[in-house]
Scaffold this motif. Structure first.
Motif, PDB file in Angstrom:
ATOM      1  N   ILE A   8       0.851  -1.187   0.000  1.00 15.72           N
ATOM      2  CA  ILE A   8       0.000   0.000   0.000  1.00 15.72           C
ATOM      3  C   ILE A   8       0.883   1.232   0.000  1.00 15.72           C
ATOM      4  O   ILE A   8       1.820   1.346   0.798  1.00 15.72           O
ATOM      5  N   TYR A  10       0.631   5.321   0.503  1.00 14.05           N
ATOM      6  CA  TYR A  10      -0.261   6.329   1.071  1.00 14.05           C
ATOM      7  C   TYR A  10       0.200   7.743   0.692  1.00 14.05           C
ATOM      8  O   TYR A  10       1.392   8.042   0.710  1.00 14.05           O
ATOM      9  N   THR A  15      -5.148  12.307   4.000  1.00 14.14           N
ATOM     10  CA  THR A  15      -5.334  10.862   3.838  1.00 14.14           C
ATOM     11  C   THR A  15      -5.008  10.150   5.145  1.00 14.14           C
ATOM     12  O   THR A  15      -5.846   9.476   5.721  1.00 14.14           O
ATOM     13  N   ILE A 162      -3.471   4.926  -1.869  1.00 17.94           N
ATOM     14  CA  ILE A 162      -4.589   5.518  -1.140  1.00 17.94           C
ATOM     15  C   ILE A 162      -4.377   7.025  -1.068  1.00 17.94           C
ATOM     16  O   ILE A 162      -3.373   7.496  -0.526  1.00 17.94           O
ATOM     17  N   ASP A 164      -6.529  11.256  -1.546  1.00 15.35           N
ATOM     18  CA  ASP A 164      -7.774  12.013  -1.379  1.00 15.35           C
ATOM     19  C   ASP A 164      -8.087  12.980  -2.499  1.00 15.35           C
ATOM     20  O   ASP A 164      -9.176  13.566  -2.518  1.00 15.35           O
ATOM     21  N   GLY A 180      -7.295   3.917  -4.426  1.00 14.89           N
ATOM     22  CA  GLY A 180      -8.336   3.890  -3.406  1.00 14.89           C
ATOM     23  C   GLY A 180      -8.620   5.309  -2.956  1.00 14.89           C
ATOM     24  O   GLY A 180      -7.730   5.993  -2.428  1.00 14.89           O
ATOM     25  N   TYR A 181      -9.847   5.754  -3.179  1.00 16.73           N
ATOM     26  CA  TYR A 181     -10.223   7.147  -2.900  1.00 16.73           C
ATOM     27  C   TYR A 181     -10.605   7.305  -1.428  1.00 16.73           C
ATOM     28  O   TYR A 181     -11.619   6.783  -0.969  1.00 16.73           O
ATOM     29  N   ALA A 182      -9.777   8.041  -0.688  1.00 14.96           N
ATOM     30  CA  ALA A 182      -9.986   8.274   0.744  1.00 14.96           C
ATOM     31  C   ALA A 182     -10.933   9.457   0.922  1.00 14.96           C
ATOM     32  O   ALA A 182     -10.500  10.607   0.993  1.00 14.96           O
ATOM     33  N   LEU A 198     -13.368   4.574  -0.450  1.00 19.72           N
ATOM     34  CA  LEU A 198     -13.233   4.210   0.957  1.00 19.72           C
ATOM     35  C   LEU A 198     -13.842   5.300   1.832  1.00 19.72           C
ATOM     36  O   LEU A 198     -13.549   6.479   1.651  1.00 19.72           O
ATOM     37  N   ILE A 204      -9.380   0.029   4.689  1.00 25.83           N
ATOM     38  CA  ILE A 204      -8.108  -0.362   4.068  1.00 25.83           C
ATOM     39  C   ILE A 204      -7.767  -1.799   4.417  1.00 25.83           C
ATOM     40  O   ILE A 204      -7.183  -2.536   3.593  1.00 25.83           O
TER      41      ILE A 204
END
Length: 208
Positions: A8, A10, A15, A162, A164, A180-182, A198, A204
């Motif tokens: 992952i 980040y 986020t 991940i 935003d 992955g949309y935070a 998300l 997650i």
């Protein structure tokens, strides 16, 4: 069945850490001082994910380096500071325990990374950190993400990013990796068409 990942990556701001007000309220002050204009905070949304110097360029300030340094000073004096979102440390710790490779790709300079992230002890969970100092390429260029994946010793198909913001979304498209949309830290979903949305950091853990 939801896809599972071995790694992952980040984003940090908005986020893992709530940093929007600590960055943007001081930026409003800079704009007032430099441009003699009062901007509503909504007008600053598109700056999320930009490097500090990119923001200075977009604003067209006279002395970018000095003005950026003053913005950093205001940010670090801002009372609210960087606050972790709920469950973030639990997620990082659980991923580490399950031997998930975790990385940071952020527009932060390393000094700010130390102040906002390392000071909270969160770096103990991170295997790779690619920051603004480490490469001349910034979002939305895919090279920082590709460099992180290389250092993670994983394939792009084994990694999810991940984040935003629209910048995060575009860098994933450019790098050919899943996004992955935070939503918990996002200030605008304009232009974001994520297949994986998300609502809470704990979600997650469903990806590993």
């Amino acid at each position: 069945m939801m896809k599972k990942y071995k790694g992952i990556i980040y984003d940090i701001d908005c986020t893992l850490l709530d940093t929007f007000r600590m960055n943007m309220v001081p930026l409003q002050r800079i704009i007032q001082e430099e441009l003699n204009e009062d901007w509503p905070i909504e007008r600053l949304y598109h700056f999320t994910g930009y490097t500090g110097m990119k923001v200075m360029e977009e604003l067209g300030v006279q002395d970018k380096e000095t003005t950026y340094a003053r913005w950093v000073k205001y940010v670090n004096e801002f009372e609210e500071g960087a606050t972790p979102y709920p469950h973030v440390e639990d997620v990082l710790k659980t991923c580490q325990q399950k031997h998930i490779v975790q990385a940071i790709v952020s527009s932060k300079l390393r000094d700010q990374y130390e102040i906002d992230f390392v000071s909270k002890g969160f770096d103990q969970y991170i295997d790779v950190a690619i920051l603004a100092d480490d490469t001349p390429y910034q979002k939305q260029n895919p090279i920082p993400v590709q460099l992180a994946i290389e250092k993670m010793n994983l394939k792009p198909s084994e990694v999810i990013y991940i984040g935003d913001s629209i910048s995060d979304h575009k860098v994933c498209l450019n790098a050919g990796i899943d996004f992955g949309y935070a939503t918990w830290g996002s200030v605008s979903n304009e232009g974001i068409h994520a297949s994986l949305v998300l609502q809470d950091p704990l979600e997650i853990l469903e990806l590993i």
